[in-house]
Structure formats: C-alpha cells, structure tokens
Motif scaffolding. Structure first.
Motif, PDB file in Angstrom:
ATOM      1  N   THR A 225      -8.895   3.347  -8.444  1.00  0.00           N
ATOM      2  CA  THR A 225      -7.942   2.235  -8.287  1.00  0.00           C
ATOM      3  C   THR A 225      -7.708   1.526  -9.621  1.00  0.00           C
ATOM      4  O   THR A 225      -6.603   1.098  -9.923  1.00  0.00           O
ATOM      5  CB  THR A 225      -8.409   1.222  -7.216  1.00  0.00           C
ATOM      6  OG1 THR A 225      -9.725   0.750  -7.548  1.00  0.00           O
ATOM      7  CG2 THR A 225      -8.449   1.838  -5.831  1.00  0.00           C
ATOM      8  N   LYS A 290       3.495  -2.974   2.481  1.00  0.00           N
ATOM      9  CA  LYS A 290       2.081  -2.630   2.308  1.00  0.00           C
ATOM     10  C   LYS A 290       1.804  -1.137   2.431  1.00  0.00           C
ATOM     11  O   LYS A 290       0.670  -0.698   2.291  1.00  0.00           O
ATOM     12  CB  LYS A 290       1.252  -3.370   3.365  1.00  0.00           C
ATOM     13  CG  LYS A 290       1.120  -4.854   3.105  1.00  0.00           C
ATOM     14  CD  LYS A 290       0.084  -5.437   4.044  1.00  0.00           C
ATOM     15  CE  LYS A 290       0.014  -6.945   4.038  1.00  0.00           C
ATOM     16  NZ  LYS A 290      -0.114  -7.588   2.772  1.00  0.00           N
ATOM     17  N   VAL A 291       2.833  -0.352   2.703  1.00  0.00           N
ATOM     18  CA  VAL A 291       2.600   1.062   3.006  1.00  0.00           C
ATOM     19  C   VAL A 291       2.115   1.799   1.751  1.00  0.00           C
ATOM     20  O   VAL A 291       2.566   1.539   0.636  1.00  0.00           O
ATOM     21  CB  VAL A 291       3.866   1.714   3.605  1.00  0.00           C
ATOM     22  CG1 VAL A 291       4.943   1.910   2.548  1.00  0.00           C
ATOM     23  CG2 VAL A 291       3.519   3.032   4.272  1.00  0.00           C
ATOM     24  N   ILE A 292       1.146   2.706   1.957  1.00  0.00           N
ATOM     25  CA  ILE A 292       0.551   3.433   0.840  1.00  0.00           C
ATOM     26  C   ILE A 292       1.120   4.845   0.785  1.00  0.00           C
ATOM     27  O   ILE A 292       1.084   5.579   1.766  1.00  0.00           O
ATOM     28  CB  ILE A 292      -0.976   3.459   0.987  1.00  0.00           C
ATOM     29  CG1 ILE A 292      -1.500   2.021   0.860  1.00  0.00           C
ATOM     30  CG2 ILE A 292      -1.617   4.340  -0.086  1.00  0.00           C
ATOM     31  CD1 ILE A 292      -2.930   1.856   1.225  1.00  0.00           C
ATOM     32  N   ARG A 294       0.502   8.253  -0.459  1.00  0.00           N
ATOM     33  CA  ARG A 294      -0.605   9.062  -0.982  1.00  0.00           C
ATOM     34  C   ARG A 294      -0.058  10.284  -1.717  1.00  0.00           C
ATOM     35  O   ARG A 294       1.130  10.577  -1.659  1.00  0.00           O
ATOM     36  CB  ARG A 294      -1.493   9.520   0.179  1.00  0.00           C
ATOM     37  CG  ARG A 294      -2.034   8.384   1.027  1.00  0.00           C
ATOM     38  CD  ARG A 294      -3.404   7.944   0.586  1.00  0.00           C
ATOM     39  NE  ARG A 294      -3.864   6.791   1.351  1.00  0.00           N
ATOM     40  CZ  ARG A 294      -4.885   6.032   0.989  1.00  0.00           C
ATOM     41  NH1 ARG A 294      -5.546   6.285  -0.118  1.00  0.00           N
ATOM     42  NH2 ARG A 294      -5.254   4.998   1.730  1.00  0.00           N
ATOM     43  N   THR A 314      -2.479   4.481  -4.008  1.00  0.00           N
ATOM     44  CA  THR A 314      -3.523   3.713  -3.355  1.00  0.00           C
ATOM     45  C   THR A 314      -3.062   2.269  -3.256  1.00  0.00           C
ATOM     46  O   THR A 314      -1.924   1.944  -3.562  1.00  0.00           O
ATOM     47  CB  THR A 314      -4.849   3.826  -4.144  1.00  0.00           C
ATOM     48  OG1 THR A 314      -5.901   3.228  -3.385  1.00  0.00           O
ATOM     49  CG2 THR A 314      -4.778   3.129  -5.492  1.00  0.00           C
ATOM     50  N   PHE A 315      -3.986   1.404  -2.805  1.00  0.00           N
ATOM     51  CA  PHE A 315      -3.738  -0.025  -2.821  1.00  0.00           C
ATOM     52  C   PHE A 315      -4.360  -0.549  -4.109  1.00  0.00           C
ATOM     53  O   PHE A 315      -5.517  -0.263  -4.398  1.00  0.00           O
ATOM     54  CB  PHE A 315      -4.385  -0.670  -1.595  1.00  0.00           C
ATOM     55  CG  PHE A 315      -4.266  -2.164  -1.563  1.00  0.00           C
ATOM     56  CD1 PHE A 315      -3.091  -2.769  -1.144  1.00  0.00           C
ATOM     57  CD2 PHE A 315      -5.324  -2.969  -1.962  1.00  0.00           C
ATOM     58  CE1 PHE A 315      -2.978  -4.151  -1.122  1.00  0.00           C
ATOM     59  CE2 PHE A 315      -5.216  -4.350  -1.942  1.00  0.00           C
ATOM     60  CZ  PHE A 315      -4.038  -4.943  -1.513  1.00  0.00           C
ATOM     61  N   ARG A 344       4.323   9.866   6.994  1.00  0.00           N
ATOM     62  CA  ARG A 344       4.162  10.138   8.441  1.00  0.00           C
ATOM     63  C   ARG A 344       5.518  10.255   9.139  1.00  0.00           C
ATOM     64  O   ARG A 344       5.735   9.686  10.223  1.00  0.00           O
ATOM     65  CB  ARG A 344       3.305   9.049   9.094  1.00  0.00           C
ATOM     66  CG  ARG A 344       1.839   9.082   8.645  1.00  0.00           C
ATOM     67  CD  ARG A 344       1.016   8.002   9.303  1.00  0.00           C
ATOM     68  NE  ARG A 344       1.270   6.692   8.746  1.00  0.00           N
ATOM     69  CZ  ARG A 344       0.629   6.175   7.696  1.00  0.00           C
ATOM     70  NH1 ARG A 344      -0.337   6.846   7.106  1.00  0.00           N
ATOM     71  NH2 ARG A 344       0.944   4.984   7.236  1.00  0.00           N
ATOM     72  N   LYS A 346       8.364   8.940   8.478  1.00  0.00           N
ATOM     73  CA  LYS A 346       9.307   7.815   8.346  1.00  0.00           C
ATOM     74  C   LYS A 346       9.599   7.579   6.880  1.00  0.00           C
ATOM     75  O   LYS A 346       8.735   7.786   6.039  1.00  0.00           O
ATOM     76  CB  LYS A 346       8.671   6.535   8.908  1.00  0.00           C
ATOM     77  CG  LYS A 346       9.130   6.185  10.316  1.00  0.00           C
ATOM     78  CD  LYS A 346       8.751   4.741  10.672  1.00  0.00           C
ATOM     79  CE  LYS A 346       7.406   4.656  11.383  1.00  0.00           C
ATOM     80  NZ  LYS A 346       6.969   3.299  11.675  1.00  0.00           N
ATOM     81  N   TYR A 348      10.238   5.029   3.852  1.00  0.00           N
ATOM     82  CA  TYR A 348      10.011   3.648   3.430  1.00  0.00           C
ATOM     83  C   TYR A 348      10.631   3.452   2.051  1.00  0.00           C
ATOM     84  O   TYR A 348      10.652   4.380   1.247  1.00  0.00           O
ATOM     85  CB  TYR A 348       8.509   3.363   3.325  1.00  0.00           C
ATOM     86  CG  TYR A 348       7.761   3.390   4.641  1.00  0.00           C
ATOM     87  CD1 TYR A 348       7.473   2.211   5.323  1.00  0.00           C
ATOM     88  CD2 TYR A 348       7.322   4.591   5.194  1.00  0.00           C
ATOM     89  CE1 TYR A 348       6.764   2.222   6.523  1.00  0.00           C
ATOM     90  CE2 TYR A 348       6.622   4.622   6.392  1.00  0.00           C
ATOM     91  CZ  TYR A 348       6.345   3.429   7.056  1.00  0.00           C
ATOM     92  OH  TYR A 348       5.651   3.455   8.236  1.00  0.00           O
TER      93      TYR A 348
END
Lengths: 364, 126
Positions: A225, A290-292, A294, A314-315, A344, A346, A348
C-alpha cells in the motif's frame, strides 16, 4: 523447493506475524496491528521491513566490468561515483524488463539489489556478459532491513552517528558491534529512510534496537500500500519481460547519454519509442467512490472502448481513497481523463491521476 | 432478537419475526484484516441459501458474503457502505450487512450454534 526463511523468522513469529509464501520465502504479510496501522505508523513515525529475501549481488572488476554491465543496464555506470546509487533495470534484447533494481558503485565494483523472485535468473542473465577476471557473489550471509518514515533518520543516527549525512540515493559503510554495515538512503515507501545491509548474525540485535525506539514492524501488505501510494512499480505487476521502460513511464531512469549512444540490450526499440511514443503507457488511476480496482480489472473509455487494464489496486490509507496503477492506450493517458473500471460485471467511474498519489519527502 | 446462528462461511444470522439479519463474524473480520470496501444487496433482490449476496474487501483481497438462508432483501446497511472500517469495530452488532424476509425457518435451524461455530473455527483456523 523448500520454503526459505530469513534470519528474523523467529522474531517475526514472536511479533505476531502472519506469514505468506512469497518468492520461495515465508514472509510476514502483516503483524498484530494490521496493514492500515502499519502503513500509517510508517508515514507518521517509522517502520522497519525485513526485505532479506531480496537479492544482494556483489560484483568486482575493473572498467571492463562497467562496460559489461552497461550492455544489460541502461544507466551511465561509467560516471557513477563511489557510494552513489541509481534505480535501473536489466533489459532483454527487445527492451523488456527482466528485473528492476538499485545499483550502487562500490570501491571494488558494484552492488545490486534485486527482486527476490527474479534474483536467480538475474544472475544468469548478468553473468552472460561477464569476463573471466570479474567476480560475482549473490550472498546469503547478509540480511536487508528497510527503515522508513519521517523519524527514521533521528532514530538511526542515535545508533550510527553520521547516517544523517547521507543524501538520497547514496550510501556508506558503518561499523556496528564490530561488524561492517552498508547503509543507503533509499526505500520503497515514498518516505525518507534507509536500507541496511547487515550480517545475519547481527540483524536481530539491530531490529531489537529499532523496536525499543518504537519502530513498528511492517509486513508485505503495508509495503504494497505504501509503494502504490508512492507510485512505485512492483515487478510482476507493473513490470515484466514484455514491458519496456518507455511503456512503464520510466524513461527518466535511462541515462541521457545512454539514450543517445545506446550499446545496451533493446536500445534500437527503445530509441524508436522515445521518439514516437509507445502505444500503451503506465498511469495512475483513481476510482470514484470507495470501489477497489484490483489487478486485471478491465479499463474502458467513456464511450465503452476497452483501453487498458489495472496492474495493482488497493485502498490507500494515507490518501484515504482507493488507488490503482495500470496500462492505458497512450491517447487516453492524459491526467484527468474519465475512464470506466469493470468490477464484478459493473462499470464504475474513475480518472487518470497524477503519480505519486502521496507526495514524497526524500532528503536531497 | 432470537439467538444468533452461524455458517461455515463465517456469516451470522439472527431472526426477528419474519426478518433475518445477516452479518459477518468477528472471526471473519480477523481473517480479513482492515476492511476498506463493502457492497450490500439492493432491496427487493432474491437471494438463495449460500448464494452470493454482498462483497467485502480488505486491504488484502475481495471476498464474497453469502446469505446463509434464502429470502428477499428488505434492507442493505448503508452505514457500512459509507464507513467500511466500522465492520472491524462491531461486526456482530451495528455493522450487520443486510436484512431479508426469509422463506424457510428450517434453513436457520440447521445452522451452527455459537458453541458449534467456535469449535468449527478452532478446527479450521484459516
């Protein structure tokens, strides 16, 4: 192959480490406090990282060694001063990155820090260029400790007076408990700090000193991170043999003289890309909300054309938002460009972002 | 509220009238580490027993959250979407994931009791 352990394995265990297999080693991914706290304590105080799994390669030879290494490393090694370090890479014939590394000029030749997963192959690649009178050693006798954070300098100065005089990307020898240490002012977090090469038999003593000065152990989780917020590449993610330094947005790491004169693996391809630009390029990415996103997340343009992919995501605890890096078709790489991230199933929103996400504080 | 029951995938369920509340266990949060993203199902969505219903991501990885019983979602917990780290603080209380109108109480009855779940975690530490 049996999993290897670093000299600090038992100490990590005592500190409550959770281990993961990494590049053939059992390495701590985190300790009791967890990734976010380890990350924050590195940014606000200081943390130590056991990176003894990384390769420490020592090369000895005259100016013919310098010439040999310049065939595979695109740094200006001829003018590199003793105790000065450069970030660079080993390149294959197509200009692809075999590994990224830090090379330091020493009195007898060079020392190179290599990625753990690549180090054995790296040595094979390097020795193809060496001559009989050149010596090399990939040592197992030394540990490597990274001490990183705003308080790193004042803590280490207490133990080893003089380290505070080191400038960023320079190093020197220090005596500790009758043993020689080689310390460079460098790191992989975006913070000021040091990398300490120390005999295995002394490393526990050094680390206990750090712990007694409230330096927290930091695992591979927070290392990831921290480096991602600092916009630094991780081999196997942003970099591999099919990616060249122009695509990786690392052309700054090729010496100006070498760009002009060449004489290294992949130069003709790289020279061409330096003039014309590459088709794809590494960028920073900030997902909305907030979506990560990856690794391997597909990236689309605002009109739904597939334009790239995520290599790390990552966050970011210090940015307090998700952060990512990836490759985009160059025409979409302008900072601020709106993109879509498919997660997943969708899509964003997100934006191409400046790197680093977190501002560095190196001592120049 | 009724007693809590537990699944092998580390979800808990409690019943109140016709509505079940589902969350992830403290043990699950300890395995996950710092939680940084949560996605909860939309109201009205049908979920099957052991079907994917929500998402939880830590700094390390993304995981699916399964519904231990079948039914229709009546509410997702927006508070944990806005503050994912709250799941680490109170996973078996305020930081529930979703509520659903359940179909078959026997699905609930077949889940593990607290003691059975604690034993299960000891035997399956990861």
């Amino acid at each position: 192959m049996e999993t290897q352990k670093t000299a600090l394995y038992q100490l990590h265990k005592n500190l409550g480490a959770k281990f993961v297999p990494f590049a053939g080693y059992e390495m701590p991914i985190q300790y009791k406090d967890g990734i976010v706290k380890e990350h924050i304590s590195t940014r606000t105080h200081a943390g130590f990282f056991d990176v003894s799994h990384m390769g420490q390669l020592f090369l000895e030879g005259d100016e013919t060694l310098t010439e040999a290494l310049e065939k595979i490393i695109p740094s200006d090694l001829k003018t590199l001063k003793i105790n000065h370090s450069k970030y660079s890479f080993l390149l294959n014939k197509d200009g692809g990155i075999i590994d990224d590394l830090i090379i330091t000029k020493t009195k007898k030749g060079f020392s190179i820090i290599l990625n753990a997963a690549c180090k054995d192959n790296d040595v094979k690649q390097i020795i193809q260029f060496l001559e009989k009178n050149h010596k090399y050693l990939l040592t197992n006798d030394l540990s490597l400790i990274a001490l990183q954070g705003p308080k790193a300098v004042q803590i280490l100065e207490r133990l080893l007076p003089g380290v505070s005089n080191l400038k960023f990307m320079t190093g020197n020898n220090f005596i500790y408990d009758s043993e020689n240490l080689y310390i460079t002012r460098s790191g992989y977090t975006g913070e000021d700090g040091f990398e300490i090469s120390i005999p295995n038999k002394k490393v526990e003593k050094l680390v206990n000193f750090l712990i007694s000065n409230d330096v927290k152990p930091v695992g591979l989780g927070a290392r990831d991170t921290l480096r991602l917020e600092a916009g630094l590449c991780l081999y196997g993610h942003e970099l591999n043999e099919k990616i060249n330094p122009v695509e990786a947005n690392l052309k700054w790491a090729i010496a100006k003289k070498r760009k002009e004169d060449g004489g290294f693996n992949g130069w003709s391809k790289i020279k061409n890309l330096l003039t014309k630009g590459s088709e794809k390029i590494r960028v920073g990415i900030k997902p909305e909300g907030k979506v990560i996103a990856r690794e391997n997340t597909k990236i689309f343009s605002s009109d739904d054309l597939e334009i790239g992919f995520v290599t790390s995501g990552t966050f970011g605890p210090s940015v307090n938002a998700p952060v990512a890096m990836g490759y985009l078709k160059s025409e979409f790489s302008k900072i601020g460009t709106s993109i879509k991230l498919e997660i997943r199933g969708k899509k964003y929103g997100g934006k191409v972002s400046e790197l680093p996400f977190y501002k560095k504080s190196y001592v120049k | 509220m009724s007693e809590k029951k537990f699944s092998e995938k580390h979800e808990w369920v409690s019943l109140e009238g016709e509505v079940a509340t589902v969350g992830i266990t403290k043990h699950a949060t300890e395995l996950l580490g710092d939680i940084v993203f949560v996605e909860v199902p939309d109201t009205g969505k049908s979920v099957e027993k052991e079907g994917q219903a929500a998402v939880v991501e830590s700094t390390k990885a993304a995981s699916d959250v399964y519904s231990p019983i079948s039914g229709e979602i009546t509410e997702g917990n927006k508070a944990i979407v806005d503050d994912p780290s709250s799941v680490n603080n109170d996973p078996e209380g305020a930081s529930w994931f979703f509520k659903l109108k359940f179909k078959d109480k026997s699905e609930f009855d077949s889940l593990m009791s607290k003691d059975e779940y604690d034993k299960f975690c000891k035997e399956n530490p990861n």
